[in-house]
Structures are given as structure tokens and as C-alpha cells.
Scaffold this active site. Sequence first.
Site, PDB file in Angstrom:
ATOM      1  N   GLU A   1      30.816  31.099  13.589  1.00 11.12           N
ATOM      2  CA  GLU A   1      31.442  31.114  14.319  1.00 11.12           C
ATOM      3  C   GLU A   1      32.716  32.097  14.329  1.00 11.12           C
ATOM      4  O   GLU A   1      32.999  32.210  15.295  1.00 11.12           O
ATOM      5  CB  GLU A   1      32.090  28.978  13.957  1.00 11.12           C
ATOM      6  CG  GLU A   1      33.008  28.724  14.470  1.00 11.12           C
ATOM      7  CD  GLU A   1      33.613  27.851  13.608  1.00 11.12           C
ATOM      8  OE1 GLU A   1      35.061  27.064  14.601  1.00 11.12           O
ATOM      9  OE2 GLU A   1      32.689  27.337  13.084  1.00 11.12           O
ATOM     10  N   ASP A   2      32.747  32.758  12.495  1.00 10.38           N
ATOM     11  CA  ASP A   2      33.956  33.669  12.604  1.00 10.38           C
ATOM     12  C   ASP A   2      33.664  34.536  12.359  1.00 10.38           C
ATOM     13  O   ASP A   2      34.195  35.914  12.630  1.00 10.38           O
ATOM     14  CB  ASP A   2      34.284  33.145  11.316  1.00 10.38           C
ATOM     15  CG  ASP A   2      34.893  31.339  11.642  1.00 10.38           C
ATOM     16  OD1 ASP A   2      35.195  31.166  12.834  1.00 10.38           O
ATOM     17  OD2 ASP A   2      35.483  30.924  10.035  1.00 10.38           O
TER      18      ASP A   2
END
Length: 738
Positions: free
Chosen positions: A76-77
Site C-alpha cells: 500500500e505505501d
Amino acid sequence: MMRQYELVERVQQYKPDANEALLNKAYVYAMQKHGQQKRASGDPYISHPLEVAAILTDMHLDESTIAVALLHDTIEDTSATRQEIDELFGEDIGRLVEGLTKIKKLDLVSKKAKQAENLRKLLLAISDDVRVLLVKLADRLHNMRTLEHMRDDKRARISEETMEIYAPLAGRMGMQDMRDELEELSFRYINAEAYETVTHRLEELSQRNEGLIKKIEDELEELLIANGLQNAHVKGRQKKPYSVFRKMQSKSLSFEQLSDVYGFRIIVDDVPGCYRALGIVHTRWRVVPGRFKDYISTPKQNDYRSIHTTIVGPSRQRIELQIRTQRMHDIAEYGIAAHSLYKDGEGGEGELLSKESNAYSWLRHTIEQLSDGDNPEEFLEHTKLELFQDQVFCFTPKGKLIALPRGATPIDFAYAVHTNIGDTTVGAKINGSIMPLVTRLSNGDEVEIIRSGVQVPPAAWEEIVVTGKARSAIRRATRMAIRKQYAGLGHRILERTFERAGKIFSRDALKPVLHRLGQRDVEDAIASVGRGETSSLDVLRAVYPDYQDERVTVKPANDEGWFHVPSATGMMFKMPERSKEGEGADLELAPLPIRGLSGPVEVRFSPSGAVPGDRIVGIVEDQKAITIYPIQAGILEKYYDEPDRWIDVRWDLDEANRSRFYARILLNAINEPGTLATVAQTIAGLDINIRTLTMVRVAADFTEMAIDIEVWDLRQLNQLLAQMKDLDCISTIKRLYD
């Protein structure tokens, strides 16, 4: 920040043969991917996955789960991909990391449908592999521990969703320690004043009773050992602020009225020892009536097992006792996470946490509701209801145990046994006596359901029941009953249309042409005609493609029979025409665009209006008036049994003389300065006019606004509703029908 070797050592303490290479690889990969990223506190971002991993090592979870914790934010990051993680760590870990990535933050303040969809994904992911839940809860716990670094509004939102979703979900999965800490941390930010007050009072009480807990521990332990329970261990504690506050709220008590602020756990070797300890304690000290519960004989749905009793113990203090074995204690504290402790056990309690455990049974039951046709908001509402409710245990006449939320009724009981039993319920006997269906059930009640084959569950039952399963079934039965009514009306309309055409209507004739009508089955097609969504002539032409309507329109030279709607509406209707054959012919129900009557017949709109783009129907009020309704108008139900009053009409607008049309919307807005201005600006920005506005304060923080507006068409109205839903100051918005 925990170092690499420290993480490995923590895992090896409880799992000496842990895969050290996997842990080292995951640590280094996460460190590299998160690089120079920072948290809101200013700490390196990598500190977060490391702390999540540390929380899971306290639960003695396997190295694969620890690796997932280290990697859970990488997709996600960072630049990490699922394919890359699969290649480095295997598909199992890749699947878990991706599952966590898909579960975005839950937003409880607005966008309920999005929140419900995220909760659905979370539950589905958990049902596939419970490690998703363990990592997600550990992730939320560490975020709550560092919440002071966030803005005030984010602290409030995150605390609310933690209290609403994560804490009760941890409780449902049996992870009581996790639930307690999540609730405490949320309480601190949701109601800071109450938190400070209760904490201060507990500190004062602790200072006054300094040494009391140790004294009671020693006295209880000495008593048990003296009576043959050599390995008995007693641990006392003062209850936590949120637990105290919740009891004060639910019981309407002041702090001074609380009598059981202290709780003690007695840990013994085996199940017989639990009952021996109970007898020893009850023989020595007086029991408080009505405060005994045996969750060993009847475990909770989350696999919790223990004996609860309250006594007037040493120093005349009322104290709460929980008596359990060490395995029961681990399950009570860690819930499904305790599976790693006992997965190799030989029978007995060591196999409690298989996928057939009560906790998993509840989860599967919740997942089943996803296929019941509820909209996302309904699913969220039902799941929250079941997450929060405590339980009562009731029995069928044959002795089968049925666990229900506290406050459940015989209707909930019937649906818990089987949906068909719930649908046909007409009465109930509780402990042999006929009782109202609204009766709240108590622990130990024997419930016998009285049924009738002709019963249809009333829609009002939805307000009585408390279980999600019952509400879903009642809503589904109500929808089916309405569909049946529409189908009955549609069947009569089709029979009449086919008869006028010299044809015979049959359900079998519709089967080959369902695709042309855009319907899934025959019943849907017929109900569509009843609702006015499909013209009976369209059905006739679909079944008989060569059919030609031989009727002709007779238009008198003096325009007699033409109905003029007032020019302000810009709308044109034509009354059903009589056939060429004579005055006695039936009215044709096909929608025909004409410029209606200036004569004795008045054409008007329903009180809540209708706009171009709506599916509409005309209702003959008397010989001189026709009212136009949107097909969604609830008032049309009272005309179901009067098909002769229905007139099929459609829009035919004069583009050269466009007019605005009236509609009504209802919204709940946050009560704060600027809200009304924001609402008005949004409406005006779309070239929509406000006719009237009514405001009612429905709560301290919310105001209900009923707004009559004038729009060009349905597209413009839907655009307004969509923009309003995205406003931070709007909680809910909907269009009103009659």
C-alpha cells in the site's frame, strides 16, 4: 526501535525452531522499502510494522504471521508489489499482505456504503485466514497507542471506529485483553472528561485500599491450598476506567454505588478443580444471589469458558471471582490467537480453536448474511448489532441450546432455529406459558414456537427483533410479499391486454422472451408490468412479434378529448383512447404522448412531485382529476386492487418551452456554523431553485432539513444528491416520495 536480532530472539523464546531466515529477510525487506518514510510522530515509519510484530510475538504467533506484520504496509505505501512478495516470501504470505492492503480504513462518520464494503472485505478475509484479523487488530492497537500525534478530528474519528468495529470484533473473537486495551484507548479520546473523572476516582480508591488486593489474593490462595488445590493461583485487579464507566451508564449508578470494582481470577489445574474451588469459596464466604454464571458448562460463542461468581469476601468487600484452568485463561485473554499455543494438543481443550469453534461459527453466520440481498448499510447495521450484544442462552423443547443477543425475542429465537420457522411464527410459549412475541428472553428460557402455514411476517417485526438474521429474513419476506402483489396486478393487466388483442396470456409464453424484456424470470417480468416499469403492449409484442395494433386515434375537429396541462409544467399527456369499434370498448393502457385536456379533467402531480426521467403512472381520482405519481411512491400500494384506476403515461417535453419540476429531499446535517450556507450554495451551484425549507433539530449535533426544490430533470436531481453525499456536513440525504 526493536532491532533485528531482538525480534528473532522474541520469537525463538516460545518457538525455538522458528524460521530465522524468513524473519531476517522480512525485517530487511521492510526496512529497505519504507526507507526514509516518517510517521506523524516524526519516528521512522518502520517502527510501526516492528511494533505490530512485537504485539503479535506477545501472543506467541508463528514466524509467518510475524513476517506478514513486518510487510503489511509495503504494497500500500511503498513500491512493493504482490508478485515481488510472492517471489521472495511465498504465495501464502503474499496473499495475506494483499488481503490486508485491500482493507482500507473504515470511515464511520460518512460514506456508510463504503464503510460497509470495507467491513465485508475484512470479514471475508478473516474467514479465509484468521491471521488477517490478528495482524489487523495489532496494527490498530499500535495506531491507538500513538494516537496523540494525530489531529483532534482524526483522533475522534479513529477512536470512534475502533470502539464501533475493532474492539467488539476482538471481543467476538475471544481476544479480551486486546478488546480491553482498545476500549480504554478509545474512551480516552471519545469522552476525555469522563475518562479523567473515572481514572481520578479509581486512583483515590486504590490509595485508600492500598494493600487490599494483595491481602485478598493471599487469603484466597491459602484457603484453596489448605483444601487440597496445591497449584491454585489467585490474581486480583482493579477494574479499568471504561469498564467502570460502562457499568455506571448501563446500571444508572454513581461511582459510590459500585460494589464490585475489584475482580479476582483463580487459576487451577483442571476442570474438576474449577468446581472444587467454587465449593471451597462458597463454603467460606456468602454468595451474592443472582451473580453466578457457569460458562464452562455453556461456553460463550467466542469459546470463552470460566465460572463467574460474586461473594462478600475478606474485609466485607464485594468481589467478583472468575475460576478457570490455565488453558481457559489463555483462550480468554488471546481468543483465536491462543490456537498457536494449543494446536498440537491431544484432544480435550487443546482442540477447542479449530475452524469449527464457536467464534468461527459466528463469523460464518455473519458471512452468510452477505448473500441475503441486504444493501451495504443494512449489512453494516446488522453486523454492529451482533458485535455489540451480550448473550442469553435459551432452549428448544427438545433441549437444543440457542445462543442469542441480550434483548432477543421469540421471533429472533424462531429465525435462529430456521428461517422458515421464523417466517411462519404466530405465537410462542415461554417455559410452558403463552407469551407475547415482544417478550425479552432470559437465560435458561425454554421456547416453543407456534406456527401457521398461512403466516407472512409483518414488516413491523423488523422494529422488534435484534438479530441481523431475523431482520434480513423479515426484509426479504416483505420484499417478496410486495413483489407478489405487483405480480398479481401485472397478471391482471396482461390478461386484459392479451384478451383485447384476441390472444391468450400464459406464463409459459413469457419464458422464451425474457431476455428481450430484460428480466431474469417470469415472475419478475409480470411484477415489472405491475410496477409500471414494463408496458403490457411491449410484453404482447415480445410474445407476438407480428402483432399489429389495429386501433386508430379519433381526433375531433374541435379538439374535443384533448387535455391541456397548465403550461407551467411543460408536460403533455394523453388519456387512454377508445377503440374504433365503439364507445363501449375498454380503455387502452399504452403510454401515449399528447397534450391533455382543457376540459373538465384536471391533471396534477403528487404532493412530493415528479420530474422528467421518473417512471410515472396516472391514477384516476374521479371523473374530473388524474394525479401523476413516480412509480416509487408508497401511496400507490393502496391502489393495487383497483387496476381500472391506473393509467400508463410517459413524458413528452416541449424542448422549446422547458420548465422546472418539483421534488422533495430530506437530509440530516451536522449542526455547526456554515452548514446551511454550504447546502444552499451547493443547490444554487447546480442551477436548482429552492421553493421551501423546513429545519428541525433532531439531536444536539444534527438538524433535519426538508427542502422542496425545482429541477429540470432527474439527471440534475441525481447530480445534486451525489454532490450532497460528498459534503462533510451532511450525514444522510434522500429523495422523499409520497
